[in-house]
Design a protein around this motif. Sequence first.
Motif, PDB file in Angstrom:
ATOM      1  N   ALA A  69       0.836  -1.208   0.000  1.00 41.24           N
ATOM      2  CA  ALA A  69       0.000   0.000   0.000  1.00 41.24           C
ATOM      3  C   ALA A  69       0.868   1.254   0.000  1.00 41.24           C
ATOM      4  O   ALA A  69       0.595   2.212  -0.743  1.00 41.24           O
ATOM      5  CB  ALA A  69      -0.940  -0.004   1.200  1.00 41.24           C
ATOM      6  N   ILE A  70       1.915   1.259   0.815  1.00 41.49           N
ATOM      7  CA  ILE A  70       2.825   2.407   0.867  1.00 41.49           C
ATOM      8  C   ILE A  70       3.506   2.601  -0.489  1.00 41.49           C
ATOM      9  O   ILE A  70       3.562   3.723  -1.021  1.00 41.49           O
ATOM     10  CB  ILE A  70       3.872   2.211   1.980  1.00 41.49           C
ATOM     11  N   MET A  71       4.010   1.519  -1.049  1.00 44.23           N
ATOM     12  CA  MET A  71       4.728   1.604  -2.325  1.00 44.23           C
ATOM     13  C   MET A  71       3.817   2.072  -3.463  1.00 44.23           C
ATOM     14  O   MET A  71       4.191   2.943  -4.247  1.00 44.23           O
ATOM     15  CB  MET A  71       5.342   0.244  -2.675  1.00 44.23           C
ATOM     16  N   THR A  72       2.622   1.492  -3.546  1.00 42.32           N
ATOM     17  CA  THR A  72       1.744   1.847  -4.657  1.00 42.32           C
ATOM     18  C   THR A  72       1.124   3.232  -4.462  1.00 42.32           C
ATOM     19  O   THR A  72       0.963   3.973  -5.440  1.00 42.32           O
ATOM     20  CB  THR A  72       0.652   0.775  -4.873  1.00 42.32           C
ATOM     21  N   ALA A  73       0.792   3.604  -3.248  1.00 44.03           N
ATOM     22  CA  ALA A  73       0.265   4.963  -3.013  1.00 44.03           C
ATOM     23  C   ALA A  73       1.324   5.998  -3.368  1.00 44.03           C
ATOM     24  O   ALA A  73       1.020   7.026  -3.997  1.00 44.03           O
ATOM     25  CB  ALA A  73      -0.185   5.119  -1.566  1.00 44.03           C
ATOM     26  N   THR A  74       2.567   5.726  -3.001  1.00 46.25           N
ATOM     27  CA  THR A  74       3.652   6.653  -3.330  1.00 46.25           C
ATOM     28  C   THR A  74       3.873   6.700  -4.838  1.00 46.25           C
ATOM     29  O   THR A  74       4.135   7.778  -5.390  1.00 46.25           O
ATOM     30  CB  THR A  74       4.946   6.260  -2.582  1.00 46.25           C
ATOM     31  N   ALA A  75       3.754   5.567  -5.504  1.00 50.54           N
ATOM     32  CA  ALA A  75       3.874   5.548  -6.971  1.00 50.54           C
ATOM     33  C   ALA A  75       2.769   6.392  -7.603  1.00 50.54           C
ATOM     34  O   ALA A  75       3.011   7.142  -8.551  1.00 50.54           O
ATOM     35  CB  ALA A  75       3.824   4.109  -7.490  1.00 50.54           C
ATOM     36  N   TYR A  76       1.544   6.279  -7.070  1.00 49.92           N
ATOM     37  CA  TYR A  76       0.458   7.106  -7.595  1.00 49.92           C
ATOM     38  C   TYR A  76       0.773   8.595  -7.392  1.00 49.92           C
ATOM     39  O   TYR A  76       0.592   9.407  -8.310  1.00 49.92           O
ATOM     40  CB  TYR A  76      -0.893   6.777  -6.939  1.00 49.92           C
ATOM     41  N   ILE A  77       1.220   8.948  -6.203  1.00 52.19           N
ATOM     42  CA  ILE A  77       1.539  10.350  -5.908  1.00 52.19           C
ATOM     43  C   ILE A  77       2.614  10.852  -6.875  1.00 52.19           C
ATOM     44  O   ILE A  77       2.520  11.976  -7.388  1.00 52.19           O
ATOM     45  CB  ILE A  77       1.981  10.502  -4.438  1.00 52.19           C
ATOM     46  N   ASP A  78       3.608  10.041  -7.145  1.00 52.29           N
ATOM     47  CA  ASP A  78       4.669  10.386  -8.089  1.00 52.29           C
ATOM     48  C   ASP A  78       4.073  10.680  -9.468  1.00 52.29           C
ATOM     49  O   ASP A  78       4.358  11.718 -10.080  1.00 52.29           O
ATOM     50  CB  ASP A  78       5.677   9.243  -8.139  1.00 52.29           C
TER      51      ASP A  78
END
Length: 182
Positions: A69-78
Motif C-alpha cells: 500500500a505504501i509503495m503503490t500509493a507513493t507511486a500514484y503520488i509520483d
Amino acid sequence: MPDALTPLPDQLIEAVTWHDEQTRAKRVDRMRWSSSLKPEAGLVFGKPEPLAVLEDARASFVNEYYVAAIMTATAYIDHALGTLLSRRKFKPQENTLSARIRAARRKKILTKDVLNRIDTLRKIRNPFAHEMPSDHPMNLGNRVQSEARHPQAILEDDAKEALTLMYVVYAETLMKVKLSTS
C-alpha cells in the motif's frame, strides 16, 4: 503426484476459508475507512497506469499488505505530481519523486503541509525501494526501536498516511468537465 508437504486442494480451500473468516471484519473496517477518503468524482478518465496503481494501493491496504500500500500509493503520488506539474507546463530536471516535490513547492501546487507529508512518506518508502545502510533512521527496524512500537502497527499507520495523501493528490488531479447535452 503431490508429495507429503503439498496440501491437498480441499485443505487449501479450508485454510483460505478459515483465514477469510478470521480477517473479514478487519478487512471490512479497512474498506470502510479507505472508501471514506475517496472523493466523489463520477466518471473518471485518465492514464490506465496511475488509475490501476490507485486501486492497487487501496486493495493492498484493505488486505493488510501495508508495504505494498505504501509503495503503490507513493507511486500514484509520483505519477500525479508529474501530471499536475505538466499541466503547468513544468518538468523537473530529474525524473524523481524528490524532484517533483521540490518543483511542486516552487509552483505552489499543493499546500506546504501536504508536500511536507509527501516528503516524509517518500523517506518512509525509500528503505523498501532502495538499499539503505542498516543505521538509516527510516529503516523499519530502527523505527521499531525508536518508536517502541510493533512493526505492523507502524506499517499500518504509514499505509493510512500514504492512502490519505494519495487521495488528497488524486482530488487535485480531478478536472471538472462540462458535458454537452446537445
